[in-house]
Write a protein that holds these residues in place. Structure first.
Motif, PDB file in Angstrom:
ATOM      1  N   SER A 161       0.754  -1.234  -0.033  1.00  0.00           N
ATOM      2  CA  SER A 161      -0.068   0.033  -0.185  1.00  0.00           C
ATOM      3  C   SER A 161       0.858   1.343  -0.221  1.00  0.00           C
ATOM      4  CB  SER A 161      -0.884  -0.204   1.161  1.00  0.00           C
ATOM      5  OG  SER A 161      -0.367   0.043   2.488  1.00  0.00           O
ATOM      6  N   VAL A 162       2.030   1.211   0.099  1.00  0.00           N
ATOM      7  CA  VAL A 162       3.001   2.225   0.242  1.00  0.00           C
ATOM      8  C   VAL A 162       3.813   2.503  -1.049  1.00  0.00           C
ATOM      9  CG1 VAL A 162       5.055   3.225   1.383  1.00  0.00           C
ATOM     10  CG2 VAL A 162       3.503   1.831   2.480  1.00  0.00           C
ATOM     11  N   PRO A 163       3.539   3.757  -1.630  1.00  0.00           N
ATOM     12  CA  PRO A 163       4.386   4.283  -2.926  1.00  0.00           C
ATOM     13  C   PRO A 163       5.739   4.222  -2.767  1.00  0.00           C
ATOM     14  CG  PRO A 163       2.844   6.105  -2.329  1.00  0.00           C
ATOM     15  CD  PRO A 163       2.776   4.700  -1.393  1.00  0.00           C
ATOM     16  N   VAL A 164       6.455   3.626  -3.739  1.00  0.00           N
ATOM     17  CA  VAL A 164       8.037   3.642  -3.192  1.00  0.00           C
ATOM     18  C   VAL A 164       8.879   4.170  -4.621  1.00  0.00           C
ATOM     19  CG1 VAL A 164      10.111   2.299  -2.892  1.00  0.00           C
ATOM     20  CG2 VAL A 164       7.914   1.834  -1.641  1.00  0.00           C
ATOM     21  N   LEU A 165       9.535   5.239  -4.466  1.00  0.00           N
ATOM     22  CA  LEU A 165      10.333   5.576  -5.484  1.00  0.00           C
ATOM     23  C   LEU A 165      11.853   5.639  -4.943  1.00  0.00           C
ATOM     24  CD1 LEU A 165       9.856   9.350  -6.224  1.00  0.00           C
ATOM     25  CD2 LEU A 165       8.843   8.165  -4.320  1.00  0.00           C
ATOM     26  N   GLY A 166      12.940   5.760  -5.874  1.00  0.00           N
ATOM     27  CA  GLY A 166      14.268   6.091  -5.255  1.00  0.00           C
ATOM     28  C   GLY A 166      15.044   5.984  -6.631  1.00  0.00           C
TER      29      GLY A 166
END
Length: 388
Positions: A161-166
């Motif tokens: 449920s957590v949007p992740v970017l990097g």
């Protein structure tokens, strides 16, 4: 000191400041721009190797005791004036609007996925996010360990449920050693995952400037664990790539690779499988996962500035800042096209700060030659918008 538009004391948005790596005391310069924000989190991009730990210690001593400081080496920086090199960019996320937690993912080479998943889930439970605030994840990873695909899949499975970017840490164009900073220590063969909560509105911004051509090639031999193509179309990979692109074999460079990437189709979208170099045995070393039997398509460059302008102009409100992860191969292509200054102006206009990467992470995927960003905005009144 170079300070971005969002660096005024009292502004709830992130604060971006910049110092030259050769400055007598870069930590003091950065602290002058960060203290007013009373940051809960500071991201530091650009310092290399042995510079990172003492820089982190100096920042820690001058900031609130509970401030999390994390960062990595880069292949270039994005500061308040756009593209930069040999500098250090620090981004402070004010306590007034942000809360953060950090978790180390060690031993990338061993892929301890079960341990990673257990730790990430514990972190999520302990963080106790507020459902009335936005929650997102940031991933900084050793860009030479070659495990980004496994990492993003693990994060997707652990925190769906957590949007992740990097972004993947860089080392200029040397591709020798990348370094991360967390908890006062420098690390390699590791990743840093940050779980961040904010009362600001957020919006992910992604942009890739390639479209597929009709030219395709099949990977007929590869070493997946090394991200290396040995053969394309049953021919030595570098020779066949040179033939397909019309570039002389001895002129294959990162800049040429950036102009004519190989694309992998996933669903209805094409993602770049970027080439970093020609190997001694005539193969192609990639910056993303590859396997025998993969069908790749030669990419064609499109306008790199107008498309980016359209992507940023589509935001509902002007951003307080955009945290940006921008592939080094995009920057090389812009420089070759004489458009780096134009892109820097756009970065300044939209308050983009971040670094040039060896790869980008978003939507559960590791990609290349893509700009991946997160815009932070005031909530504004319903229906508010802005024009380009």
């Amino acid at each position: 000191m170079d300070t971005g538009p969002a660096a005024k004391e009292g502004v709830a948005g992130p604060v971006a400041v910049q110092a030259g790596r050769g400055a007598a005391n870069p930590a003091s310069i950065l602290l002058d721009g960060l203290r007013g924000a009373r940051p809960a989190l500071v991201l530091v991009f650009g310092a290399k190797g042995d510079e990172l730990a003492p820089l982190g210690d100096a920042l820690k001593a001058g900031l609130p005791g509970d401030c999390i400081i994390a960062g990595c080496s880069s292949a270039g920086e994005i500061g308040p004036s756009g593209y930069a090199s040999d500098s250090i960019v620090a981004i402070g996320f004010p306590t007034a609007s942000f809360r953060a937690s950090a978790h180390l993912l060690r031993d990338l080479g061993a892929l301890p996925v079960s341990d990673w998943m257990a730790g990430l889930r514990r972190m999520h439970r302990a963080f106790a996010p507020d459902p009335g605030r936005a929650l997102f994840g940031l991933l900084l990873v050793d860009g030479l360990a070659g495990q980004e695909d496994a990492l993003v899949a693990t994060l997707e499975a652990s925190l769906p449920s957590v949007p992740v970017l990097g972004g993947s840490a860089g080392d200029g164009l040397d591709f020798r050693r990348t370094t991360l900073l967390a908890r006062g220590h420098t690390l390699s063969d590791a990743a840093i995952f940050l779980l961040v909560e904010t009362d600001l509105a957020i919006s992910e911004v992604t942009f890739a400037h390639f479209s597929p051509t009709e030219t395709r090639a099949v990977v007929t031999a590869a070493i997946p664990e090394k991200r290396r193509i040995l053969e394309l179309n049953a021919e030595p990979a570098a020779d066949e790539y040179a033939r397909l692109t019309g570039i002389a074999r001895d002129r294959l460079t990162p800049t040429e690779f950036a102009r004519r990437p190989l694309l992998l189709r996933t669903g209805r979208r094409h993602h770049v499988r970027a080439i970093s170099e020609v190997t001694e045995d005539g193969g192609l070393s990639l910056m993303s996962a590859i396997d025998t039997g993969t069908v790749l398509t030669l990419g064609r460059a499109e306008d790199m500035t107008q498309g980016f302008l359209q992507a940023l102009s589509a935001l509902p409100r002007p951003p307080l800042m955009v945290l940006g992860f921008d592939c080094i191969l995009r920057r090389l292509a812009l420089e070759r096209a004489g458009l780096a200054a134009v892109m820097s102006d756009l970065f300044t206009r939209f308050r983009v700060a971040g670094f040039n990467t060896y790869g980008e992470q978003h939507s559960g995927m590791h990609v290349n030659q893509t700009f991946v960003g997160l815009a932070f905005m005031d909530h504004g009144a319903p229906g508010d918008s802005h024009a380009a």
